[in-house]
Scaffold this active site. Sequence first.
Site, PDB file in Angstrom:
ATOM      1  N   ALA A  23       0.865  -1.182   0.000  1.00 48.20           N
ATOM      2  CA  ALA A  23       0.000   0.000   0.000  1.00 48.20           C
ATOM      3  C   ALA A  23       0.897   1.225   0.000  1.00 48.20           C
ATOM      4  CB  ALA A  23      -0.905   0.005   1.229  1.00 48.20           C
ATOM      5  N   GLU A  24       0.586   2.198  -0.838  1.00 51.00           N
ATOM      6  CA  GLU A  24       1.476   3.340  -0.991  1.00 51.00           C
ATOM      7  C   GLU A  24       1.625   4.169   0.280  1.00 51.00           C
ATOM      8  OE1 GLU A  24      -0.826   7.007  -2.918  1.00 51.00           O
ATOM      9  OE2 GLU A  24      -1.104   5.185  -4.077  1.00 51.00           O
TER      10      GLU A  24
END
Length: 217
Positions: free
Chosen positions: A45-46
């Site tokens: 997940a960024e």
Amino acid sequence: MNAKEIIARRIAKEFNDGDFINLGFGIPNLSAAYTPENVHVILQAENGAMLFGPPPTPAEAKPNSSNSGGMPITMKPGASTFDGLTSFALIRGGHVDQTVLGALEVDQEGNIANWSIPGVLAPGMGGAMDLLVGAKRVIASIQHTDKKGNSKILKKCTLPLSAAHCLDLVITDKAVFGFQDGKFLLKETAPGVSVDDVLAITEGDVVVADDVHEMDI
């Protein structure tokens, strides 16, 4: 099965054993729940999480573990969390094998618009521009038409682009497209959807693959 679930289930079929995969906001994040049992991937997940799994139950959810959409995630053994600088160093450094991002529009040139609608307040494109040029393979997920039945699979995007000529695959609730000679290449149709059905709701130019077949979801 609703449109979002069709897309999410089909996205998961693109997961290859050992891949480092970034999942974007919305439908892409839903695909984590459908990762095949025999496929082991590292989901990122960024916002700074790596090696997460399907959504937890409400009792298992932890407020400090979330995906890019702020929804709870299950951290697997060996998982890690880190700051935004480290997250984007991974993305910009070319370490992401695949990224799956939501879209507002896509076109037959491989362009994607996924962050701005004129007249609507938007927070910005976030990490999309980095992922679209930093990942080795880019998949767009999008519902095939808008609420009025207008195609989102276009000859040319009308909204501000997030990146140009970057898409490798487009997955909708009606079809799966690759690209060939500046046109969409129709590779799969959703269950109960014919090739003619897809062509009727697609504005962009489409080449039908010789081996077009039904989605495996």
